[in-house]
Design an enzyme around this catalytic site. Structure first.
Site, PDB file in Angstrom:
ATOM      1  N   GLU A 166     -26.056 110.307  13.844  1.00 23.46           N
ATOM      2  CA  GLU A 166     -26.914 109.213  13.379  1.00 23.46           C
ATOM      3  C   GLU A 166     -26.510 108.691  11.995  1.00 23.46           C
ATOM      4  OE1 GLU A 166     -31.012 110.444  13.615  1.00 23.46           O
ATOM      5  OE2 GLU A 166     -30.953 110.575  15.794  1.00 23.46           O
ATOM      6  N   GLU A 365     -29.610 113.659  22.208  1.00 17.91           N
ATOM      7  CA  GLU A 365     -30.933 114.065  21.722  1.00 17.91           C
ATOM      8  C   GLU A 365     -31.974 113.205  22.425  1.00 17.91           C
ATOM      9  OE1 GLU A 365     -31.873 114.015  17.470  1.00 17.91           O
ATOM     10  OE2 GLU A 365     -29.905 114.859  17.001  1.00 17.91           O
TER      11      GLU A 365
HETATM   12  C1  BGP Z   1     -33.130 112.837  14.827  1.00 17.51           C
HETATM   13  C2  BGP Z   1     -32.274 113.774  14.035  1.00 17.51           C
HETATM   14  C3  BGP Z   1     -32.700 115.188  14.057  1.00 17.51           C
HETATM   15  C4  BGP Z   1     -34.170 115.453  14.262  1.00 17.51           C
HETATM   16  C5  BGP Z   1     -34.861 114.462  15.177  1.00 17.51           C
HETATM   17  C6  BGP Z   1     -36.368 114.516  15.169  1.00 17.51           C
HETATM   18  O1  BGP Z   1     -33.161 111.603  14.213  1.00 17.51           O
HETATM   19  O2  BGP Z   1     -30.927 113.745  14.448  1.00 17.51           O
HETATM   20  O3  BGP Z   1     -32.138 115.812  12.945  1.00 17.51           O
HETATM   21  O4  BGP Z   1     -34.798 115.824  13.136  1.00 17.51           O
HETATM   22  O5  BGP Z   1     -34.470 113.149  14.922  1.00 17.51           O
HETATM   23  O6  BGP Z   1     -36.901 113.720  14.169  1.00 17.51           O
HETATM   24  P1  BGP Z   1     -37.827 114.251  13.026  1.00 17.51           P
HETATM   25  O7  BGP Z   1     -37.282 115.566  12.633  1.00 17.51           O
HETATM   26  O8  BGP Z   1     -37.725 113.268  11.932  1.00 17.51           O
HETATM   27  O9  BGP Z   1     -39.183 114.317  13.608  1.00 17.51           O
END
Ligand code: BGP
Length: 462
Positions: A166, A365
């Site tokens: 990302e 993801e």
């Molecule tokens: C994505 C990232 C992760 C993870 C996930 C969940 O954007 O790659 O690192 O954290 O989101 O989001 P958050 O942790 O902000 O709830």
């Protein structure tokens, strides 16, 4: 069976070094921006839990790999922490990091789980950030040296590499919306940061190919399809295209096609904020595109044409070109404040098929963060996260449909394997197939969704 996936489909999950490993005295890890920021402003982190207190994978990785086996993983992504391997960002290598990553990757491989390894997950070493981080061209050179070091150290066992996770997040969170250190809001800086990340990616891909290793290298992008409020309204459609150029195509186009979107370049020229670059940079980006695309999908972007006037005296922002549309009736994940729109995953895969040469890709993801999951703890000691099962199943149906219609999607990784530390949200929202008990020595317990996923993986469908 209702939904059957192609043979050899990748089933697993994703995590990152900074969110899972933790730090112990004497491990030799250097500081990254999150370690530093937490040491200065712990109140910015939920319950004041910092990255040093992550899920202790550094110590518990053997147990964790067994849990991955028990939850049906045949592949798993994590990231190498740059600041663990090269504590100052440049220079000396930390031998304990080399040993740790070797053991971790070996443990995965010996248990039939292919490691997918990412090089950068928001975790700039502080030594480099002090000199500007991604704003400074020297960071690009340092990153390429770091990438080469990783390929040389682990390239014989790791066959799937990713240059960034990302890359738009450091741009948005660090340089536009003040969500991550250094909490700036400066579009010109954001653009320079993004350009350096894209260039660093292309240079790492070049270095990987020159290293003669036999694996594949790609990038992981969070693609947030931009839907116009009214697809029959040309102004809404145009606004959505601009949002798409800023937040998706800014990295997708250079990664896959080797070029930047014209709409974006035009705006940057008009604002006189074209990034600084050297003569060869665009050719490097053009000639070193990815083998494999990881797609992170959580939520769509709803867009409408700009309705309020832009303040000409204020610093420029992407939102000068569109407004966020708060669509009535949208389905929400209230804990994270993100819309749940399952079909978005299908639309992304269809877009990659139709407009990006249908290159090999996978869902890297997808997931659902839920607060206070202990409410769902059953007498059997397991968290009954039926909502997560439903979330994954509903998305998988659309992934399957896209594959039926020709999308070259090779796998599905959930975010995440076990509950982990989520940046400033720390442990607020839990995402894992496996719970982590912060009160009890970070004890791991498989949730209902983890057992369900094992069945899906075994049957290659549901
Ligand atoms: C994505 C990232 C992760 C993870 C996930 C969940 O954007 O790659 O690192 O954290 O989101 O989001 P958050 O942790 O902000 O709830």
């Amino acid at each position: 069976m209702e939904v059957q996936f192609p043979e050899n489909f990748w089933w697993g999950s994703a995590a990152s070094g900074p969110q899972t490993e933790g730090r112990i005295a004497g491990d030799g890890k250097g500081e990254n921006i999150f370690d530093y920021w937490y040491s200065k402003e712990p109140e910015k982190f939920f319950d004041q839990v910092g990255p040093d207190q992550a899920s202790e994978v550094y110590q518990k990785y053997k147990e964790d790999v067994q849990l991955m086996v028990q939850t049906g993983h045949n592949s798993f992504r994590t990231s190498i922490q740059w600041s663990r391997l090269i504590p100052d960002g440049v220079g000396a290598i930390n031998p304990q990091a080399v040993a740790f990553y070797n053991h971790y990757f070996d443990e995965l491989i010996n248990n039939g789980i292919e490691p997918f390894v990412n090089l950068y997950h928001f975790d700039m070493p502080m030594g480099l950030q002090a000199k500007g981080g991604w704003l400074n061209r020297e960071t690009v050179d340092a990153y390429v040296e770091y990438a080469k070091t990783c390929f040389a150290l682990f390239g014989d066992k790791v066959k799937k590499w990713f240059t960034h996770n990302e890359p738009i997040v450091p741009v948005e969170a660090g340089y536009l919306y003040q969500l991550h250190y250094p909490e700036e809001s400066n579009l010109a800086h954001a653009v320079q940061v993004g350009f350096h990340e894209a260039l660093a990616s292309a240079l790492a891909i070049k270095a990987y190919r020159e290293s003669g290793h036999s694996g594949e290298i790609g990038i992981i992008l969070n693609l947030t399809p931009s839907y116009p409020r009214d697809s029959n309204n040309p102004e809404d459609v145009c606004a959505a295209k601009i949002a798409d150029a800023f937040f998706n195509r800014s990295f997708l186009d250079p990664a896959v096609k080797g070029t930047f979107p014209e709409e974006l370049v035009k705006i940057l020229k008009e604002l006189s904020i074209v990034p600084k670059m050297q003569e060869n940079d665009l050719a490097v980006i053009q000639n070193n595109t990815i083998d494999l695309l990881g797609i992170n999908y959580y939520q769509p972007r709803r867009i409408k044409a700009k309705e309020s006037a832009v303040d000409q005296n204020a610093a420029p922002m992407p939102e000068d070109y569109f407004d966020i549309y708060d669509m009535p009736g949208k389905k929400m994940n209230p804990y994270r404040g993100w819309e749940i729109y399952e079909k978005g995953i299908y639309d992304i895969l269809s877009n990659v098929r139709d407009n990006y040469g249908n290159l090999p890709c996978f869902i890297s993801e997808n997931g659902m963060g839920v607060e206070n999951e202990s409410r769902f703890l059953g007498e059997d000691g397991m968290i009954h996260d039926d909502y997560r099962i439903e979330f994954v199943r509903d998305h998988l149906r659309y992934v399957h449909q896209a594959i039926q219609e020709g999308a070259n999607c090779l796998g599905y990784h959930m975010w995440t394997c076990m509950d982990n530390w989520s940046w400033t949200n720390a442990y607020k929202n839990r995402y894992g197939f496996i719970s982590v008990d912060l009160e009890n020595n970070r004890k791991r317990t498989i949730k209902k969704s983890g057992y369900w996923f094992k069945q899906v993986s075994e049957k290659n469908g549901f």
